[in-house]
Design a protein around this motif. Sequence first.
Motif, PDB file in Angstrom:
ATOM      1  N   VAL A 198       0.858  -1.179   0.000  1.00 20.70           N
ATOM      2  CA  VAL A 198       0.000   0.000   0.000  1.00 20.70           C
ATOM      3  C   VAL A 198       0.895   1.231   0.000  1.00 20.70           C
ATOM      4  O   VAL A 198       1.699   1.431   0.919  1.00 20.70           O
ATOM      5  CB  VAL A 198      -0.925   0.023   1.239  1.00 20.70           C
ATOM      6  CG1 VAL A 198      -1.768   1.288   1.243  1.00 20.70           C
ATOM      7  CG2 VAL A 198      -1.802  -1.215   1.263  1.00 20.70           C
ATOM      8  N   ALA A 199       0.781   2.008  -1.057  1.00 15.75           N
ATOM      9  CA  ALA A 199       1.633   3.196  -1.177  1.00 15.75           C
ATOM     10  C   ALA A 199       1.339   4.172  -0.042  1.00 15.75           C
ATOM     11  O   ALA A 199       0.181   4.507   0.223  1.00 15.75           O
ATOM     12  CB  ALA A 199       1.407   3.862  -2.522  1.00 15.75           C
ATOM     13  N   LYS A 200       2.390   4.636   0.618  1.00 15.79           N
ATOM     14  CA  LYS A 200       2.227   5.583   1.698  1.00 15.79           C
ATOM     15  C   LYS A 200       2.517   6.995   1.203  1.00 15.79           C
ATOM     16  O   LYS A 200       3.447   7.199   0.428  1.00 15.79           O
ATOM     17  CB  LYS A 200       3.164   5.227   2.855  1.00 15.79           C
ATOM     18  CG  LYS A 200       2.818   3.896   3.519  1.00 15.79           C
ATOM     19  CD  LYS A 200       3.706   3.638   4.719  1.00 15.79           C
ATOM     20  CE  LYS A 200       3.320   2.314   5.402  1.00 15.79           C
ATOM     21  NZ  LYS A 200       4.173   2.032   6.578  1.00 15.79           N
ATOM     22  N   PRO A 201       1.730   7.963   1.632  1.00 15.87           N
ATOM     23  CA  PRO A 201       1.944   9.353   1.179  1.00 15.87           C
ATOM     24  C   PRO A 201       3.291   9.887   1.648  1.00 15.87           C
ATOM     25  O   PRO A 201       3.754   9.533   2.734  1.00 15.87           O
ATOM     26  CB  PRO A 201       0.777  10.115   1.812  1.00 15.87           C
ATOM     27  CG  PRO A 201       0.349   9.272   2.977  1.00 15.87           C
ATOM     28  CD  PRO A 201       0.601   7.858   2.576  1.00 15.87           C
ATOM     29  N   TYR A 222      -2.840  10.868   4.337  1.00 14.31           N
ATOM     30  CA  TYR A 222      -3.680  10.508   3.196  1.00 14.31           C
ATOM     31  C   TYR A 222      -4.607  11.684   2.893  1.00 14.31           C
ATOM     32  O   TYR A 222      -4.891  12.511   3.766  1.00 14.31           O
ATOM     33  CB  TYR A 222      -4.489   9.247   3.511  1.00 14.31           C
ATOM     34  CG  TYR A 222      -3.609   8.022   3.656  1.00 14.31           C
ATOM     35  CD1 TYR A 222      -3.230   7.289   2.537  1.00 14.31           C
ATOM     36  CD2 TYR A 222      -3.138   7.623   4.907  1.00 14.31           C
ATOM     37  CE1 TYR A 222      -2.411   6.169   2.658  1.00 14.31           C
ATOM     38  CE2 TYR A 222      -2.315   6.519   5.036  1.00 14.31           C
ATOM     39  CZ  TYR A 222      -1.954   5.798   3.913  1.00 14.31           C
ATOM     40  OH  TYR A 222      -1.127   4.713   4.033  1.00 14.31           O
ATOM     41  N   GLU A 223      -5.078  11.745   1.656  1.00 16.22           N
ATOM     42  CA  GLU A 223      -5.881  12.894   1.231  1.00 16.22           C
ATOM     43  C   GLU A 223      -7.342  12.512   1.014  1.00 16.22           C
ATOM     44  O   GLU A 223      -7.641  11.443   0.495  1.00 16.22           O
ATOM     45  CB  GLU A 223      -5.313  13.486  -0.062  1.00 16.22           C
ATOM     46  CG  GLU A 223      -6.035  14.753  -0.503  1.00 16.22           C
ATOM     47  CD  GLU A 223      -5.449  15.348  -1.768  1.00 16.22           C
ATOM     48  OE1 GLU A 223      -5.474  16.572  -1.924  1.00 16.22           O
ATOM     49  OE2 GLU A 223      -4.971  14.564  -2.621  1.00 16.22           O
ATOM     50  N   VAL A 224      -8.222  13.405   1.428  1.00 16.65           N
ATOM     51  CA  VAL A 224      -9.644  13.261   1.149  1.00 16.65           C
ATOM     52  C   VAL A 224     -10.057  14.473   0.321  1.00 16.65           C
ATOM     53  O   VAL A 224      -9.949  15.605   0.790  1.00 16.65           O
ATOM     54  CB  VAL A 224     -10.493  13.205   2.436  1.00 16.65           C
ATOM     55  CG1 VAL A 224     -11.954  12.930   2.082  1.00 16.65           C
ATOM     56  CG2 VAL A 224      -9.965  12.145   3.382  1.00 16.65           C
ATOM     57  N   VAL A 225     -10.485  14.225  -0.919  1.00 20.85           N
ATOM     58  CA  VAL A 225     -10.846  15.313  -1.829  1.00 20.85           C
ATOM     59  C   VAL A 225     -12.360  15.490  -1.850  1.00 20.85           C
ATOM     60  O   VAL A 225     -13.098  14.515  -2.036  1.00 20.85           O
ATOM     61  CB  VAL A 225     -10.330  15.023  -3.255  1.00 20.85           C
ATOM     62  CG1 VAL A 225     -10.773  16.128  -4.213  1.00 20.85           C
ATOM     63  CG2 VAL A 225      -8.810  14.901  -3.250  1.00 20.85           C
ATOM     64  N   PHE A 226     -12.808  16.734  -1.665  1.00 19.95           N
ATOM     65  CA  PHE A 226     -14.229  17.065  -1.713  1.00 19.95           C
ATOM     66  C   PHE A 226     -14.458  17.962  -2.925  1.00 19.95           C
ATOM     67  O   PHE A 226     -14.220  19.184  -2.851  1.00 19.95           O
ATOM     68  CB  PHE A 226     -14.664  17.786  -0.429  1.00 19.95           C
ATOM     69  CG  PHE A 226     -14.582  16.946   0.805  1.00 19.95           C
ATOM     70  CD1 PHE A 226     -15.665  16.198   1.228  1.00 19.95           C
ATOM     71  CD2 PHE A 226     -13.407  16.901   1.551  1.00 19.95           C
ATOM     72  CE1 PHE A 226     -15.594  15.410   2.377  1.00 19.95           C
ATOM     73  CE2 PHE A 226     -13.313  16.126   2.698  1.00 19.95           C
ATOM     74  CZ  PHE A 226     -14.410  15.376   3.117  1.00 19.95           C
ATOM     75  N   PRO A 227     -14.901  17.412  -4.062  1.00 16.37           N
ATOM     76  CA  PRO A 227     -15.163  18.249  -5.239  1.00 16.37           C
ATOM     77  C   PRO A 227     -16.366  19.160  -4.985  1.00 16.37           C
ATOM     78  O   PRO A 227     -17.393  18.719  -4.462  1.00 16.37           O
ATOM     79  CB  PRO A 227     -15.471  17.235  -6.347  1.00 16.37           C
ATOM     80  CG  PRO A 227     -14.998  15.915  -5.813  1.00 16.37           C
ATOM     81  CD  PRO A 227     -15.144  15.992  -4.333  1.00 16.37           C
TER      82      PRO A 227
END
Length: 268
Positions: free
Chosen positions: A79-82, A87-92
């Motif tokens: 699992v790729a680690k940032p 980790y990112e949560v994007v809210f469009p």
Amino acid sequence: NMDEASPNANTISVFKDGVRICQPQAIPEKLLGKTLFPAVTYKNVTFQVNFGPIPLKELPFKCHMLASAATADVELAEVAKPSDGKYEVVFPVGLPEQGYFDWVDAFLEKHPDYVELSDRQILDWASKSGLWRPKAQGHSNDKPDMKFGIPQMDDLSVKRVLNHIAPLACRNFIVPELKANLMAVERKDALLKFASHAFKRTAAVIVGEPTTEYKAKVQELILKDKTAKVTLERKKKAAEEERKRLVEEKRKKADEVRKAAKRKRDGE
């Protein structure tokens, strides 16, 4: 059982408290040599998973538990680690009928490591799981009809559970809730779900002049949609022509039978 010398080679067995509860089940030929992901469905029980190295109950044979499996027998997924540890949560945030979900699809295509959390994604997962849904009235990507005739789906229990589990997972997410992301109160509630220091929360505002890349993507989607409609119309036309041909063929055969019967009655 992957032991080629065993009479039960390439099979899967189930044991309860160390006792076999079914005959060995053959692994489908198309899955041989492939990575298998065991899954257990359960309800109203506490479920425990033991990866080893010691089984909870002694088995009538010796075998390696998953925790002590040989490297050649398993496939390890990293699992790729940032890079910054978060980790990112994007809210469009965008407007209706302005290509909102087209942008989301393009984002996911470019960032496959992001997991979408939305009603339309739940529908997609349900469909891939084989759940049948009555034909919905209307169409909405933001708030699609969730009626499956299954209480846990119809009352949105699945969505509530997902909202509780997602913040505990080490993943990048995108939350395309068109209406909710425009409403201050609902947007605040969504942000609070990912209040952990493990996440950074980003708003992607999809307003204004789109990029050249996005315009090209939209044009590609429009062309694809038009091509699909033309292809469908051609298929419908071909099917209608074939139907008419069969009707005409049946009519001619019926006429021939009728004429033959008339000649026979007339003594010809």
